[in-house]
Design a protein around this motif. Structure first.
Motif, PDB file in Angstrom:
ATOM      1  N   LEU A 319     112.576  56.052  40.691  1.00  0.00           N
ATOM      2  CA  LEU A 319     112.574  56.789  41.958  1.00  0.00           C
ATOM      3  C   LEU A 319     113.995  57.119  42.393  1.00  0.00           C
ATOM      4  N   HIS A 320     114.908  56.177  42.223  1.00  0.00           N
ATOM      5  CA  HIS A 320     116.306  56.416  42.602  1.00  0.00           C
ATOM      6  C   HIS A 320     116.920  57.536  41.758  1.00  0.00           C
ATOM      7  N   TYR A 321     116.710  57.486  40.442  1.00  0.00           N
ATOM      8  CA  TYR A 321     117.278  58.511  39.564  1.00  0.00           C
ATOM      9  C   TYR A 321     116.651  59.880  39.823  1.00  0.00           C
ATOM     10  N   LEU A 322     115.342  59.918  40.060  1.00  0.00           N
ATOM     11  CA  LEU A 322     114.686  61.198  40.311  1.00  0.00           C
ATOM     12  C   LEU A 322     115.131  61.803  41.639  1.00  0.00           C
ATOM     13  N   THR A 323     115.341  60.954  42.642  1.00  0.00           N
ATOM     14  CA  THR A 323     115.839  61.462  43.923  1.00  0.00           C
ATOM     15  C   THR A 323     117.228  62.066  43.760  1.00  0.00           C
ATOM     16  N   GLU A 324     118.071  61.410  42.962  1.00  0.00           N
ATOM     17  CA  GLU A 324     119.390  61.981  42.688  1.00  0.00           C
ATOM     18  C   GLU A 324     119.280  63.277  41.892  1.00  0.00           C
ATOM     19  N   HIS A 325     118.313  63.333  40.990  1.00  0.00           N
ATOM     20  CA  HIS A 325     118.146  64.528  40.161  1.00  0.00           C
ATOM     21  C   HIS A 325     117.735  65.738  40.997  1.00  0.00           C
ATOM     22  N   PHE A 326     116.744  65.559  41.870  1.00  0.00           N
ATOM     23  CA  PHE A 326     116.215  66.692  42.624  1.00  0.00           C
ATOM     24  C   PHE A 326     116.970  66.957  43.922  1.00  0.00           C
ATOM     25  N   SER A 327     117.607  65.935  44.490  1.00  0.00           N
ATOM     26  CA  SER A 327     118.249  66.109  45.795  1.00  0.00           C
ATOM     27  C   SER A 327     119.761  66.228  45.691  1.00  0.00           C
ATOM     28  N   ASP A 328     120.393  65.329  44.928  1.00  0.00           N
ATOM     29  CA  ASP A 328     121.851  65.262  44.895  1.00  0.00           C
ATOM     30  C   ASP A 328     122.475  66.062  43.761  1.00  0.00           C
ATOM     31  N   GLY A 329     121.670  66.626  42.894  1.00  0.00           N
ATOM     32  CA  GLY A 329     122.217  67.454  41.824  1.00  0.00           C
ATOM     33  C   GLY A 329     122.668  66.699  40.594  1.00  0.00           C
ATOM     34  N   LYS A 330     122.429  65.378  40.502  1.00  0.00           N
ATOM     35  CA  LYS A 330     122.776  64.606  39.305  1.00  0.00           C
ATOM     36  C   LYS A 330     121.644  64.750  38.300  1.00  0.00           C
ATOM     37  N   LYS A 331     121.785  65.690  37.402  1.00  0.00           N
ATOM     38  CA  LYS A 331     120.705  66.062  36.511  1.00  0.00           C
ATOM     39  C   LYS A 331     120.471  65.008  35.437  1.00  0.00           C
ATOM     40  N   ILE A 332     119.222  64.985  34.937  1.00  0.00           N
ATOM     41  CA  ILE A 332     118.786  64.003  33.942  1.00  0.00           C
ATOM     42  C   ILE A 332     118.364  64.744  32.683  1.00  0.00           C
ATOM     43  N   GLY A 333     118.794  64.249  31.534  1.00  0.00           N
ATOM     44  CA  GLY A 333     118.300  64.747  30.263  1.00  0.00           C
ATOM     45  C   GLY A 333     118.916  66.073  29.850  1.00  0.00           C
ATOM     46  N   LYS A 334     118.503  66.529  28.662  1.00  0.00           N
ATOM     47  CA  LYS A 334     119.030  67.761  28.093  1.00  0.00           C
ATOM     48  C   LYS A 334     118.464  68.998  28.782  1.00  0.00           C
ATOM     49  N   GLN A 335     117.271  68.868  29.385  1.00  0.00           N
ATOM     50  CA  GLN A 335     116.640  70.004  30.041  1.00  0.00           C
ATOM     51  C   GLN A 335     116.920  69.982  31.544  1.00  0.00           C
ATOM     52  N   ALA A 336     118.145  69.613  31.911  1.00  0.00           N
ATOM     53  CA  ALA A 336     118.466  69.377  33.317  1.00  0.00           C
ATOM     54  C   ALA A 336     118.366  70.641  34.154  1.00  0.00           C
ATOM     55  N   ASN A 337     118.808  71.769  33.625  1.00  0.00           N
ATOM     56  CA  ASN A 337     118.864  72.998  34.414  1.00  0.00           C
ATOM     57  C   ASN A 337     117.617  73.862  34.262  1.00  0.00           C
ATOM     58  N   GLN A 338     116.632  73.397  33.540  1.00  0.00           N
ATOM     59  CA  GLN A 338     115.419  74.181  33.350  1.00  0.00           C
ATOM     60  C   GLN A 338     114.422  73.914  34.471  1.00  0.00           C
ATOM     61  N   PRO A 339     113.607  74.897  34.833  1.00  0.00           N
ATOM     62  CA  PRO A 339     112.529  74.647  35.803  1.00  0.00           C
ATOM     63  C   PRO A 339     111.537  73.629  35.245  1.00  0.00           C
ATOM     64  N   ILE A 340     111.003  72.806  36.119  1.00  0.00           N
ATOM     65  CA  ILE A 340     110.067  71.753  35.729  1.00  0.00           C
ATOM     66  C   ILE A 340     108.712  72.060  36.360  1.00  0.00           C
ATOM     67  N   VAL A 341     107.693  72.180  35.528  1.00  0.00           N
ATOM     68  CA  VAL A 341     106.320  72.379  35.998  1.00  0.00           C
ATOM     69  C   VAL A 341     105.607  71.035  35.870  1.00  0.00           C
ATOM     70  N   LEU A 342     105.247  70.448  37.001  1.00  0.00           N
ATOM     71  CA  LEU A 342     104.618  69.125  37.037  1.00  0.00           C
ATOM     72  C   LEU A 342     103.141  69.284  37.389  1.00  0.00           C
ATOM     73  N   LEU A 343     102.268  68.936  36.453  1.00  0.00           N
ATOM     74  CA  LEU A 343     100.817  68.980  36.667  1.00  0.00           C
ATOM     75  C   LEU A 343     100.326  67.568  36.949  1.00  0.00           C
ATOM     76  N   ILE A 344      99.722  67.366  38.116  1.00  0.00           N
ATOM     77  CA  ILE A 344      99.189  66.058  38.514  1.00  0.00           C
ATOM     78  C   ILE A 344      97.683  66.197  38.660  1.00  0.00           C
ATOM     79  N   ASP A 345      96.946  65.651  37.708  1.00  0.00           N
ATOM     80  CA  ASP A 345      95.488  65.643  37.779  1.00  0.00           C
ATOM     81  C   ASP A 345      95.031  64.412  38.552  1.00  0.00           C
ATOM     82  N   GLU A 346      93.917  64.540  39.256  1.00  0.00           N
ATOM     83  CA  GLU A 346      93.407  63.475  40.141  1.00  0.00           C
ATOM     84  C   GLU A 346      94.480  63.097  41.162  1.00  0.00           C
ATOM     85  N   LEU A 347      94.923  64.094  41.901  1.00  0.00           N
ATOM     86  CA  LEU A 347      96.009  63.893  42.873  1.00  0.00           C
ATOM     87  C   LEU A 347      95.625  62.905  43.963  1.00  0.00           C
TER      88      LEU A 347
END
Length: 586
Positions: A319-347
């Motif tokens: 949660l800490h790393y993801l918050t930094e990734h989406f909020s503070d701009g500290k990107k994660i992984g090789k696909q850091a600058n790509q759009p992310i499509v998140l599918l959540i089934d049974e939301l």
């Protein structure tokens, strides 16, 4: 029989014998990786012996024969004993003396559907030609060499030097690998015969093909009757991917079960993937998560972080790393600058008491430069209205409703599945479609009824064949699924005793059964403690603003379900720690 060991020594099984006795396992290394702690892990594909298959060992199986499976696993490199050779039929026939750890593999075994397929057909390898005489290969005609023995000796009392017994092969008789009669002591080169096609290759009838294609796990070639909804999903995802500042992108898809919500989204993503491969779409990252597969709602952070970075951490760190990734701009992984499509089934399964998990996830797309697109799927139509205002406002107003299928759509879905298979009467398909459309409009229920009817018809035809003992009688008008088969399947599906009992249960009885199924799916176990079950029921009642029942009320309802044999209760008076188990298929 084995010869007696020399005096002062005992017989010790080799690794080959342990493998053939299921005490060791063979696997092919697919890839290697190094964990952050420095440990090396391997992703392997398992091999299995004939005894571990559903069919068991057959007379045509060789002693050293293995099956390659489609089961993958992760193991530590330290658990690997040593290298062994698994050869194809041609390699095995032409092999020289390669030692004791040599095995033969010709088929792949599907551990889920319990069927076999020749590896030459899978890998597009040319099959080996068989000698017309079909005589076994005699290794003694090509070379004469001694081989290692099957057993090793350990010293017991006498400090004598290690010795090995060798015995020359007999040129008169070469034994089959699975033949124990007359075996000589020591490994010998064996001959193999090509297995006749009729032994394992069975020509499926039309009814057997229909049963296979109507399985819910079988992916259809096309998804009919949802073109409009798929076009809306495709437009939404494309707009989000092509927009550099996709703020607050969230799509909520709802509808009754069995209306093709998840399958439609996955079909759209496969189509977009093909567009990306052709260069018509910019790169993006797609992550699919099912709420039923999460042990707890907080574990969704771990899954998202692992998909982005490839590393496993606890959910708090994730949660800490993801918050930094989406909020503070500290990107994660090789696909850091790509759009992310998140599918959540049974939301709706991510709901907690304070609804913090949904708030964090739905808050990320609103951050600048987050490049996050969320597609949520649930069966509840008014889920946003049940959430706190700060969460429902972030979910947005974009919704897509999947209505139940009518009978024409169900008929088209079944017909598309059975394209090219002449096994059903037209009236039978229409009857099943109308029956399901009048009750629920669930396509999965319609496919299950037709599959069960095909099983009834197949059983009837085979019984008729056994009585008549003629091939012509099997095709004398009885090889089709008729109205009577559909009626029997409907009786079994809709009017089974346990279904009638569940329909007549009180409201909290149905809630308890639903909570039990949820807990069993989440834990992966076959039983659940009453304490955990009660906690889940209380949580659901709190979220849906229902009156909370007491422990005594839940115990009485569980006792009623136990009396009707819907739920199996552990004997004793443990109350909160009592184990419960469902007595019908989930």
């Amino acid at each position: 029989d084995r010869p007696k060991p020399p005096v002062g020594k005992k017989i010790k099984r080799t690794a080959k014998e342990k493998l053939l006795d299921s005490d060791l396992w063979a696997a092919r290394i697919e890839s290697l990786r190094r964990e952050p702690d420095g440990a090396f892990w391997a992703k392997v594909r398992w091999y299995t012996i004939p005894e571990e298959t559903a069919a068991g060992r057959q007379p045509h199986n060789l002693r050293r024969e293995l099956y390659r499976t489609n089961a993958l696993g992760d193991i530590e490199m330290e658990s690997i004993v040593r290298h062994c050779f698994v050869m194809s039929p041609k390699e095995y026939r032409d092999a020289t003396n390669d030692g004791d750890d040599v095995f033969y593999c010709e088929y792949e075994y599907d551990v889920h559907w319990h069927n076999f397929k020749r590896l030459a057909d899978i890998d597009d390898e040319p099959e080996t030609k068989e000698d017309p005489s079909d005589e076994p290969y005699n290794a003694a005609n090509d070379y004469n060499s001694d081989t290692d023995e099957d057993s090793e000796y350990d010293e017991e009392d006498e400090p004598a030097a290690r010795c090995s017994a060798r015995k020359n092969q007999s040129n008169e008789k070469i034994l089959a690998a699975n033949s124990w009669k007359g075996r000589i002591y020591g490994l010998q080169k064996i001959g193999i015969r090509k297995i006749p096609e009729h032994v394992r290759c069975h020509q499926k009838t039309a009814l057997e093909k229909a049963k296979a294609t109507l399985l819910l796990a079988t992916l259809p070639k096309s998804l009919p009757c949802r073109d409009k909804e798929m076009e809306e999903i495709s437009t939404f995802v494309k707009d989000a991917i092509c927009n550099d500042h996709c703020l607050g992108r969230c799509l909520y898809i709802h509808g009754v079960p069995g209306t093709g919500k998840t399958m439609s989204v996955l079909a759209v993503m496969r189509r977009l993937r093909s567009e990306f491969d052709s260069g018509a779409l910019r790169p993006y990252c797609f992550i699919e998560i099912n709420g039923l597969k999460l042990a707890s709602p907080e574990n969704i952070y771990k899954v998202i972080y692992e998909q982005l970075s490839g590393h496993r951490v606890g959910w708090k760190k994730a949660l800490h790393y993801l918050t930094e990734h989406f909020s503070d701009g500290k990107k994660i992984g090789k696909q850091a600058n790509q759009p992310i499509v998140l599918l959540i089934d049974e939301l709706d399964l991510l709901l907690t008491r304070n609804q913090s998990v949904l708030y964090n996830i739905l808050d990320w797309p609103t951050k600048p430069n987050s490049n996050l697109v969320i597609i949520g799927i649930a069966n509840t139509m008014d889920l946003p209205e049940k959430l706190l205002p700060r969460i429902s406002s972030r979910m947005g107003i974009q919704r897509l409703c999947f209505g139940p299928y009518n009978y024409r759509q169900l008929q088209e879905i079944i017909t598309s599945r059975l394209k090219g298979i002449n096994a059903f009467e037209d009236q039978a398909i229409e009857f099943a479609s109308r029956k399901v459309a009048a009750m629920s409009g669930d396509a999965r229920r319609a496919l299950e009824i037709c599959r069960r009817a095909a099983e009834f018809a197949d059983y009837r035809v085979k019984q008729f064949q056994q009585v008549e003992q003629t091939s012509s009688s099997a095709n004398s008008g009885n090889g089709f699924v008729c109205m009577a088969d559909i009626e029997d399947a409907i009786q079994e599906v809709f009017q089974a005793p346990h279904i009638q009992v569940m329909k007549n249960c009180p409201k909290f009885g149905k809630v308890i059964l639903a909570a039990m199924v949820h807990e069993l799916y989440r834990s992966g176990l076959g039983e659940v403690l009453f304490d955990k079950l009660a906690a889940t029921v209380f949580s659901w009642c709190h979220v849906n603003r229902e009156l909370l029942p007491g422990y005594d009320t839940l115990l009485k309802i569980c006792c009623k379900l136990g009396e009707s044999k819907i739920v199996l209760c552990e004997e004793g008076t443990k109350h909160k720690l009592q184990k419960l188990q469902l007595n019908y298929p989930r």
